[in-house]
Design an enzyme around this catalytic site. Structure first.
Site, PDB file in Angstrom:
ATOM      1  N   CYS A 252      -1.893  -6.521  -2.081  1.00 49.41           N
ATOM      2  CA  CYS A 252      -1.775  -5.244  -1.364  1.00 49.41           C
ATOM      3  C   CYS A 252      -2.722  -4.169  -1.884  1.00 49.41           C
ATOM      4  O   CYS A 252      -3.661  -3.774  -1.204  1.00 49.41           O
ATOM      5  CB  CYS A 252      -0.327  -4.750  -1.425  1.00 49.41           C
ATOM      6  SG  CYS A 252       0.820  -5.734  -0.438  1.00 49.41           S
ATOM      7  N   ILE A 253      -2.468  -3.679  -3.083  1.00 51.69           N
ATOM      8  CA  ILE A 253      -3.155  -2.477  -3.548  1.00 51.69           C
ATOM      9  C   ILE A 253      -4.669  -2.652  -3.684  1.00 51.69           C
ATOM     10  O   ILE A 253      -5.423  -1.739  -3.341  1.00 51.69           O
ATOM     11  CB  ILE A 253      -2.539  -1.979  -4.872  1.00 51.69           C
ATOM     12  CG1 ILE A 253      -1.032  -1.774  -4.706  1.00 51.69           C
ATOM     13  CG2 ILE A 253      -3.173  -0.661  -5.295  1.00 51.69           C
ATOM     14  CD1 ILE A 253      -0.334  -1.359  -5.967  1.00 51.69           C
TER      15      ILE A 253
END
Length: 415
Positions: A252-253
């Site tokens: 994700c990040i």
């Protein structure tokens, strides 16, 4: 049926639904069919119970998609080599769904992407054969919020944001998820739901970049950033603690913020915070190697020819998930500088191949005797297996990127 799809399938089974797990990996299908889990933090007993109850089955036969009333898409959405969105997995999956799409089906995209994807990319593919939304089928976006290994927040307890391409789709998706998760949060559109996921990850990326930049700045001032953070946490308002590390990992990040950057450029908008945060966080593996080189120099040793053991491949502690882990780049940078490098991770007996990294290595065992064979240890992941101070007693140098080494009498350098 990966880190998102398998937990999601299980919560629906545990709510009494019959679930078919679709995956192109025959090994996953085989393991699920006999009630086994291939993800460490997903207990095998949960899978076995759902299979034994006749609620969970698995297949690679996508012609069976027509049997399902609801189809939840949980496929990777990586970045291309130039940090542009790679939606190839999503498009190929939607093509499979479109081939068997029938009246009354609900399709929900969970894969993180830029605002407008569900409406601009998925909807036209599904309508290409003549069916229309909402008259014939329904379509929504609901961002996954998995946090692998988190014992306090699970798929069932984490609130589920839902936004459809029309009100009918929003309502149907909200009703479906409400059967399996504790809280559903309907929003006005799929675009809002898509943007919600990006905001969550951008918020974390920017704040982690801030403390990573402060870590490097404070290091030159001989100030311990972790001590500063602990002191700042005593303020009961206006501050939330974020922690530095060796770089960003997970699906994700490190990736998702750039989906918004790419899409924003279409509107002539430049997301400078996102790009700056990405630049800072991407520098962290090189910073770790710089600190390692510096620490070895202080002991009168060169990085070239030094025996270095990297502890941990996972991007976070106590999970078997190495997606986008900075440990791979740390290992490659150390090798480029002439170090003799090995790794230790009980969750990865063999180093997994990734889209970017093609190293062929096997893990050394977790033992003080083994660790003592190396000139330097680089703690990249703070697995519980690495907590014992006695593991480090025979080691001359530990470079700790997680502020996790406690009680060791050896020389510990924070990075």
């Amino acid at each position: 049926m990966g880190y998102v799809g398998l937990p999601l399938a299980l919560v629906f089974c545990e709510a009494g639904f019959q679930v078919i797990g679709f995956d192109i990996d025959p090994q996953k299908v085989k393991k699920l069919s006999i009630g086994e889990s291939y993800i460490k933090h997903v207990g095998p007993e949960r899978v076995a119970e759902c299979v034994a109850a006749g609620l969970l089955s698995a297949t690679s036969d996508f012609s069976r998609l027509g049997e399902c009333d609801a189809i939840l898409i949980c496929v990777p959405t990586p970045l291309g080599p130039h940090r542009d969105p790679d939606l190839s997995f999503m498009h190929s999956t939607v093509a499979q769904i479109a081939a068997t799409l029938r009246q009354g089906q609900l399709v929900v995209l969970e894969s993180t992407t830029y605002p407008g994807t569900t409406e601009e990319e998925v909807l036209p593919q599904l309508e290409a054969r003549g069916l229309r939304c909402p008259e014939d089928f329904l379509l929504a976006f609901s961002p996954e919020r998995e946090d692998p290994g988190n014992e306090h927040h699970t798929t069932k307890t984490i609130a589920k944001v839902v936004g459809g391409v029309n009100p009918e789709s929003t309502e149907a998706a909200a009703v479906l998820y409400a059967q399996a998760v504790d809280t559903v949060v309907p929003v006005s559109s799929a675009r809002v739901a898509e943007a919600t996921k990006l905001l969550e990850n951008i918020y974390r990326s920017v704040n982690i970049a801030l403390v990573n930049e402060l870590k490097m700045t404070f290091d030159y001032m001989n100030i311990d950033v972790w001590e500063v953070i602990e002191a700042a946490k005593t303020k009961p308002f206006g501050f939330q603690a974020f922690y530095p590390g060796p770089g960003l990992g997970g699906h994700c990040i490190p990736l998702d913020p750039f989906y918004l950057s790419w899409k924003a450029a279409e509107y002539g908008v430049w997301t400078r915070f996102i790009n700056l945060a990405g630049e800072i966080n991407a520098r962290m593996p090189a910073w770790v190697v710089h600190k390692t080189t510096e620490a070895l120099n202080d002991q009168g040793r060169s990085i070239k020819g030094a025996k270095v053991l990297v502890l941990g491949l996972s991007y976070k502690a106590d999970i078997d998930d190495a997606r986008e882990s900075p440990a791979f780049e740390i290992i490659e940078l150390l090798l480029e500088r002439g170090a003799e490098v090995a790794y230790c991770d009980p969750y990865f007996p063999e180093m997994p191949l990734t889209r970017k990294h093609k190293l062929h290595m096997t893990s050394v065992p977790v033992s003080a005797q083994e660790f003592a064979e190396y000139d330097c240890l680089v703690l990249a992941t703070d697995h519980k297996e690495f907590k014992a101070p006695e593991l480090y007693q025979g080691v001359g140098l530990v470079v700790d990127t997680r502020n996790a080494v406690r009680g060791a009498t050896t020389d510990v350098v924070k990075a």
